[in-house]
Design a protein around this motif. Structure first.
Motif, short mmCIF file in Angstrom:
data_model
loop_
_atom_site.label_atom_id
_atom_site.label_comp_id
_atom_site.label_asym_id
_atom_site.label_seq_id
_atom_site.Cartn_x
_atom_site.Cartn_y
_atom_site.Cartn_z
N UNK A 109 0.87 -1.18 0.00
CA UNK A 109 0.00 0.00 0.00
C UNK A 109 0.90 1.22 0.00
N UNK A 110 0.64 2.13 -0.91
CA UNK A 110 1.37 3.38 -0.97
C UNK A 110 0.41 4.50 -0.59
N UNK A 111 0.88 5.39 0.27
CA UNK A 111 0.07 6.53 0.66
C UNK A 111 0.85 7.82 0.53
N UNK A 112 0.22 8.85 0.05
CA UNK A 112 0.84 10.17 -0.03
C UNK A 112 0.81 10.77 1.38
N UNK A 113 1.96 11.21 1.85
CA UNK A 113 2.02 11.78 3.19
C UNK A 113 1.22 13.07 3.26
N UNK A 114 0.42 13.19 4.32
CA UNK A 114 -0.38 14.40 4.49
C UNK A 114 -0.16 15.02 5.87
N UNK A 115 0.95 14.64 6.52
CA UNK A 115 1.25 15.23 7.82
C UNK A 115 1.75 16.66 7.64
N UNK A 116 1.81 17.41 8.72
CA UNK A 116 2.19 18.82 8.65
C UNK A 116 3.58 19.02 8.06
N UNK A 117 4.53 18.18 8.43
CA UNK A 117 5.90 18.33 7.92
C UNK A 117 5.92 18.13 6.41
N UNK A 118 5.26 17.10 5.92
CA UNK A 118 5.25 16.82 4.48
C UNK A 118 4.60 17.96 3.70
#
Length: 168
Positions: A109-118
């Protein structure tokens, strides 16, 4: 749905981007390849139950740090043309179906990072080097250049050639 085993591996801190495939071009520094965003890759294996199904459980925080999921499934040991993701990611699990009982499945599974740093540090695929860095490399010796072409003003420390280099 019967019970199936699944074993996710931990995400690598470098997963989601690779360094430029054109390091010989001394005008641009190595940067992540032209990937539109930082991505995390999670993978593991599952064994399908007697109904040809498995549920893969991911860490509880998975969906809060990632979005825009992509899936890859590979049957192990037998063809499985009907193998598919039967339920997309929800509540940190997704379901696999369409294979025979006991079939092994490699999943990713690949996910695009959506955290604040990213979000604050989007990838820059390539940028122009400052004039003082042109013609210099992170690891010039790997490209057949002398160590004085290093980006570091002190060059790069060389590792010992082997066990004998540590003697006497």
């Amino acid at each position: 749905m019967g019970k199936a085993t699944a074993s996710p591996s931990a995400p690598s801190p470098r997963v989601g981007y690779t360094y430029s495939s054109a390091p010989i071009r001394a005008r641009t520094p190595p940067r992540p390849s032209p990937v539109p965003s930082l991505k995390n890759v999670y993978d593991g294996t599952a064994v399908l139950d007697e109904d040809g199904r498995a549920v893969v459980e991911l860490p509880e925080w998975f969906e809060s740090l990632n979005e825009s999921f992509r899936y890859q499934l590979t049957a192990i040991g037998a063809p499985a043309p009907e193998l598919h993701v039967s339920r997309p990611l929800a509540d940190h699990t997704f379901a696999i179906a369409g294979g025979g009982p006991g079939l092994g499945v490699c999943w990713q599974v690949t996910g695009v990072r959506c955290d604040h740093w990213a979000r604050a540090h989007p990838l820059t695929p390539e940028e122009e080097k400052p004039p003082a860095q042109k013609g210099r490399f992170l690891h010039p010796e790997l490209l057949g250049h002398p160590s004085d072409r290093s980006l570091s003003p002190y060059g790069r420390a060389r590792l010992p050639a082997g066990p004998r280099a540590m003697e006497g």
